[in-house]
Design a protein around this motif. Structure first.
Motif, PDB file in Angstrom:
ATOM      1  N   GLN A   1      25.257  48.242 -43.447  1.00 33.36           N
ATOM      2  CA  GLN A   1      24.608  46.933 -43.335  1.00 33.36           C
ATOM      3  C   GLN A   1      25.348  45.918 -44.190  1.00 33.36           C
ATOM      4  O   GLN A   1      24.791  45.335 -45.113  1.00 33.36           O
ATOM      5  N   GLY A   2      26.579  45.740 -43.873  1.00 36.62           N
ATOM      6  CA  GLY A   2      27.377  44.799 -44.635  1.00 36.62           C
ATOM      7  C   GLY A   2      28.630  44.451 -43.877  1.00 36.62           C
ATOM      8  O   GLY A   2      28.766  44.760 -42.707  1.00 36.62           O
ATOM      9  N   PRO A   3      29.559  43.824 -44.553  1.00 39.63           N
ATOM     10  CA  PRO A   3      30.797  43.414 -43.901  1.00 39.63           C
ATOM     11  C   PRO A   3      31.756  44.583 -43.716  1.00 39.63           C
ATOM     12  O   PRO A   3      31.566  45.660 -44.279  1.00 39.63           O
ATOM     13  N   VAL A   4      32.769  44.355 -42.931  1.00 41.05           N
ATOM     14  CA  VAL A   4      33.882  45.297 -42.806  1.00 41.05           C
ATOM     15  C   VAL A   4      34.907  44.870 -43.842  1.00 41.05           C
ATOM     16  O   VAL A   4      35.332  43.710 -43.862  1.00 41.05           O
ATOM     17  N   LEU A   5      35.273  45.775 -44.731  1.00 44.11           N
ATOM     18  CA  LEU A   5      36.257  45.481 -45.773  1.00 44.11           C
ATOM     19  C   LEU A   5      37.632  45.921 -45.292  1.00 44.11           C
ATOM     20  O   LEU A   5      37.811  47.069 -44.886  1.00 44.11           O
TER      21      LEU A   5
ATOM     22  N   ARG B   1      41.968  42.176 -50.548  1.00 38.50           N
ATOM     23  CA  ARG B   1      40.901  42.763 -49.743  1.00 38.50           C
ATOM     24  C   ARG B   1      40.041  41.621 -49.226  1.00 38.50           C
ATOM     25  O   ARG B   1      39.725  40.695 -49.952  1.00 38.50           O
ATOM     26  N   VAL B   2      39.675  41.700 -47.953  1.00 39.34           N
ATOM     27  CA  VAL B   2      38.817  40.677 -47.369  1.00 39.34           C
ATOM     28  C   VAL B   2      37.586  41.331 -46.771  1.00 39.34           C
ATOM     29  O   VAL B   2      37.618  42.493 -46.352  1.00 39.34           O
ATOM     30  N   ALA B   3      36.493  40.582 -46.742  1.00 36.74           N
ATOM     31  CA  ALA B   3      35.245  41.041 -46.145  1.00 36.74           C
ATOM     32  C   ALA B   3      35.032  40.257 -44.856  1.00 36.74           C
ATOM     33  O   ALA B   3      34.883  39.036 -44.884  1.00 36.74           O
TER      34      ALA B   3
ATOM     35  N   HIS C   1      24.111  38.343 -44.870  1.00 39.77           N
ATOM     36  CA  HIS C   1      23.405  39.521 -44.353  1.00 39.77           C
ATOM     37  C   HIS C   1      22.369  40.038 -45.347  1.00 39.77           C
ATOM     38  O   HIS C   1      21.406  40.677 -44.964  1.00 39.77           O
ATOM     39  N   ARG C   2      22.530  39.745 -46.617  1.00 41.45           N
ATOM     40  CA  ARG C   2      21.601  40.239 -47.642  1.00 41.45           C
ATOM     41  C   ARG C   2      20.196  39.673 -47.466  1.00 41.45           C
ATOM     42  O   ARG C   2      19.222  40.350 -47.744  1.00 41.45           O
TER      43      ARG C   2
END
Length: 71
Positions: free
Chosen positions: A17-21, A42-44, A61-62
Motif C-alpha cells: 500500500q505504497g509507492p513503487v520504489l 531512488r524515486v517513489a 496514499h497515507r
C-alpha cells in the motif's frame, strides 16, 4: 538507456500500500507521451494516482490507509 550484458538490472521495490520504489536515475514516459526524469538515487512512483506531483509519490496514499483496521 543502453542495454548491454555489463549493465546491472534496475532494482524495483513494490510495496503493498505504497509507492513503487525504483533505483534511479529514471526516465518515466507518461500516458500522453511526455517524459519526466529524475536523477535521484531512488524515486517513489505513485500507484494510487492521488499524488499532486504524479508520477512522483507525495505520500497522499497515507490519508486513505491510516484509518483502515489491520493495516
Amino acid at each position: 538507456m543502453p542495454n548491454s550484458p555489463s549493465d546491472t538490472p534496475r532494482r524495483i521495490r513494490v510495496q503493498r500500500q505504497g509507492p513503487v520504489l525504483v533505483e534511479g536515475p529514471v526516465e518515466v514516459e507518461l500516458e500522453d507521451g511526455t517524459t519526466v526524469t529524475s536523477d535521484r538515487f531512488r524515486v517513489a512512483l505513485c500507484t494510487c494516482r492521488r499524488s499532486r506531483r504524479y508520477p512522483w509519490c507525495d505520500t497522499s496514499h497515507r490519508d486513505r490507509t491510516q484509518g483502515l483496521s489491520g493495516e
